[in-house]
Scaffold this motif. Structure first.
Motif, PDB file in Angstrom:
ATOM      1  N   THR A  34       0.847  -1.198   0.000  1.00 48.73           N
ATOM      2  CA  THR A  34       0.000   0.000   0.000  1.00 48.73           C
ATOM      3  C   THR A  34       0.879   1.243   0.000  1.00 48.73           C
ATOM      4  OG1 THR A  34      -0.174  -0.010   2.412  1.00 48.73           O
ATOM      5  CG2 THR A  34      -1.935  -1.101   1.199  1.00 48.73           C
ATOM      6  N   LEU A  35       0.325   2.308  -0.524  1.00 44.36           N
ATOM      7  CA  LEU A  35       0.981   3.617  -0.512  1.00 44.36           C
ATOM      8  C   LEU A  35       0.069   4.566   0.263  1.00 44.36           C
ATOM      9  CD1 LEU A  35       2.871   5.914  -1.294  1.00 44.36           C
ATOM     10  CD2 LEU A  35       1.889   5.878  -3.595  1.00 44.36           C
ATOM     11  N   GLU A  36       0.557   4.981   1.426  1.00 39.30           N
ATOM     12  CA  GLU A  36      -0.219   5.895   2.274  1.00 39.30           C
ATOM     13  C   GLU A  36       0.226   7.313   1.954  1.00 39.30           C
ATOM     14  OE1 GLU A  36       0.880   5.438   6.359  1.00 39.30           O
ATOM     15  OE2 GLU A  36      -0.372   7.118   7.005  1.00 39.30           O
ATOM     16  N   LEU A  37      -0.690   8.131   1.472  1.00 39.36           N
ATOM     17  CA  LEU A  37      -0.329   9.518   1.182  1.00 39.36           C
ATOM     18  C   LEU A  37      -0.232  10.312   2.480  1.00 39.36           C
ATOM     19  CD1 LEU A  37      -2.200  10.407  -2.119  1.00 39.36           C
ATOM     20  CD2 LEU A  37      -0.068   9.181  -1.744  1.00 39.36           C
ATOM     21  N   LEU A  38       0.683  11.285   2.493  1.00 35.44           N
ATOM     22  CA  LEU A  38       0.919  12.090   3.694  1.00 35.44           C
ATOM     23  C   LEU A  38       0.321  13.481   3.506  1.00 35.44           C
ATOM     24  CD1 LEU A  38       4.672  11.120   4.267  1.00 35.44           C
ATOM     25  CD2 LEU A  38       2.658  10.190   5.423  1.00 35.44           C
ATOM     26  N   PRO A  39      -0.021  14.163   4.623  1.00 32.67           N
ATOM     27  CA  PRO A  39      -0.530  15.535   4.511  1.00 32.67           C
ATOM     28  C   PRO A  39       0.523  16.441   3.864  1.00 32.67           C
ATOM     29  CG  PRO A  39      -0.731  14.693   6.779  1.00 32.67           C
ATOM     30  CD  PRO A  39       0.069  13.689   6.008  1.00 32.67           C
ATOM     31  N   PRO A  40       0.163  17.381   3.024  1.00 34.23           N
ATOM     32  CA  PRO A  40      -1.192  17.767   2.621  1.00 34.23           C
ATOM     33  C   PRO A  40      -1.668  17.049   1.367  1.00 34.23           C
ATOM     34  CG  PRO A  40       0.361  19.347   1.736  1.00 34.23           C
ATOM     35  CD  PRO A  40       1.181  18.304   2.442  1.00 34.23           C
ATOM     36  N   GLY A 108      -6.809  -0.464  -5.978  1.00 31.88           N
ATOM     37  CA  GLY A 108      -7.909   0.237  -5.338  1.00 31.88           C
ATOM     38  C   GLY A 108      -7.412   1.485  -4.635  1.00 31.88           C
ATOM     39  N   ILE A 109      -8.376   2.350  -4.283  1.00 31.96           N
ATOM     40  CA  ILE A 109      -8.047   3.587  -3.578  1.00 31.96           C
ATOM     41  C   ILE A 109      -9.000   3.700  -2.392  1.00 31.96           C
ATOM     42  CG2 ILE A 109      -7.853   6.100  -3.746  1.00 31.96           C
ATOM     43  CD1 ILE A 109      -7.451   5.822  -6.739  1.00 31.96           C
ATOM     44  N   ASP A 110      -8.443   3.825  -1.206  1.00 38.07           N
ATOM     45  CA  ASP A 110      -9.239   3.937   0.007  1.00 38.07           C
ATOM     46  C   ASP A 110      -9.157   5.373   0.506  1.00 38.07           C
ATOM     47  OD1 ASP A 110     -10.439   3.734   2.424  1.00 38.07           O
ATOM     48  OD2 ASP A 110      -9.155   2.118   3.201  1.00 38.07           O
ATOM     49  N   LEU A 117      -3.437   3.989  -1.381  1.00 38.27           N
ATOM     50  CA  LEU A 117      -3.555   3.278  -2.656  1.00 38.27           C
ATOM     51  C   LEU A 117      -3.163   1.823  -2.444  1.00 38.27           C
ATOM     52  CD1 LEU A 117      -1.875   5.778  -5.178  1.00 38.27           C
ATOM     53  CD2 LEU A 117      -4.152   5.843  -4.171  1.00 38.27           C
ATOM     54  N   GLN A 118      -3.994   0.902  -2.947  1.00 42.71           N
ATOM     55  CA  GLN A 118      -3.651  -0.524  -2.879  1.00 42.71           C
ATOM     56  C   GLN A 118      -2.961  -0.914  -4.186  1.00 42.71           C
ATOM     57  OE1 GLN A 118      -7.433  -0.647  -1.874  1.00 42.71           O
ATOM     58  NE2 GLN A 118      -6.861  -0.456   0.286  1.00 42.71           N
ATOM     59  N   LEU A 119      -1.752  -1.469  -4.041  1.00 47.37           N
ATOM     60  CA  LEU A 119      -0.910  -1.770  -5.203  1.00 47.37           C
ATOM     61  C   LEU A 119      -0.596  -3.251  -5.244  1.00 47.37           C
ATOM     62  CD1 LEU A 119       1.669   1.090  -4.503  1.00 47.37           C
ATOM     63  CD2 LEU A 119      -0.429   1.243  -5.867  1.00 47.37           C
ATOM     64  N   ALA A 120      -0.205  -3.738  -6.406  1.00 42.55           N
ATOM     65  CA  ALA A 120       0.263  -5.127  -6.488  1.00 42.55           C
ATOM     66  C   ALA A 120       1.566  -5.149  -7.274  1.00 42.55           C
ATOM     67  CB  ALA A 120      -0.781  -6.001  -7.171  1.00 42.55           C
ATOM     68  N   GLY A 121       2.435  -6.048  -6.878  1.00 43.75           N
ATOM     69  CA  GLY A 121       3.652  -6.297  -7.653  1.00 43.75           C
ATOM     70  C   GLY A 121       4.726  -5.246  -7.499  1.00 43.75           C
TER      71      GLY A 121
END
Ligand code: SAM
Length: 232
Positions: A34-40, A108-110, A117-121
């Motif tokens: 997963t890719l967690e976006l940070l503020p802002p 996917g995007i949560d 962001l849900q990523l694969a590979g």
């Protein structure tokens, strides 16, 4: 010119150390990353419309090795670890600016709490800082006729077999993630050994999903010997 860049997000992946991470994305599709976006940058507006793309480019920093600098010539594992090519003819991690570029599947995007962001590979270490995301545009970027230099085609895969003990280790762990056996197969099939090593007696270890996966390789067959799972 010098530039200051901002980390826009951080990678969470089962790869807790560099050793064993596939050398390019898509080689181990079972890795849930997963890719967690940070503020802002973690506002839903920043990713509006991105869900329509199946793949994205990630620009990131090879943060674990960045401090080691770079060399004009590198020895790609695909060339056996002895032949040198220019750093700009390679995807080596030790490069000016320590920038990496990976094309990954967007699953996917949560946006329930920030943006994830849900990523694969992905071929990325846990904690990798990401600098930018761009959608992959097939009609511009897909070039099936392109020449691939010394990496023309996927690397040969090793067969993977499991010792009973390793299966029992996973069976005994109450928290075994359902994707872990497949990920172990995919990662070990890539032959994670350094290019110059071929010692059938040697037992290697890879940190994967908080487990210590121990294996050996003889005659192009990997044997998963033991899996040390986290203490309860
Ligand atoms: N696809 C990217 C590219 O072409 O720029 C990365 C290719 S590089 C050869 C892939 C390797 O980078 C992995 O096998 C792993 O060993 C290493 N790696 C991944 N994330 C890293 C990080 N955050 N810091 C240092 N090395 C990393």
């Amino acid at each position: 010119m010098r530039f200051e860049l901002d980390t826009i997000g951080v990678i969470h992946s089962p790869y807790q150390e560099k050793f064993g991470i596939p050398r390019q994305p898509a080689l181990a599709p079972s890795a849930p990353v997963t890719l967690e976006l940070l503020p802002p940058y973690n506002q839903p507006d920043c990713v509006r419309g991105l869900e329509a793309f199946s793949h994205i480019w990630l620009t990131f920093v090879f943060h674990e090795t960045a401090a080691r600098g770079w060399q004009p010539l590198v020895r790609p594992p695909r060339l056996g670890g002895n032949t040198k090519v220019g750093v700009f003819a390679s995807r080596a991690t030790h490069r000016p600016n320590a920038l990496g570029l990976s094309l990954v599947a967007l699953k996917g995007i949560d946006t329930t709490d920030g943006v994830t962001l849900q990523l694969a590979g992905a071929d990325l270490l846990d904690g990798t800082p990401v600098l930018d995301i761009k959608p992959y545009i097939p009609f511009v970027e897909a070039k099936p006729e392109a020449r691939g230099g010394f990496v023309d085609g996927p690397p040969p895969q090793l067969a993977v077999q499991w010792h009973e003990r390793a299966r029992a280790d996973l069976a005994a762990w109450a928290d075994t993630p359902p994707w872990l056996p497949a990920l172990i197969d995919e990662v070990l099939a890539q032959d994670p050994r350094p290019a110059y090593q071929d010692d059938p007696a040697r037992v290697y270890g890879i940190r994967l999903a908080h487990c210590d996966v121990r294996f050996s390789i003889a005659a192009n067959v990997v044997t998963v010997l033991e899996i040390v799972t986290p203490a309860p």
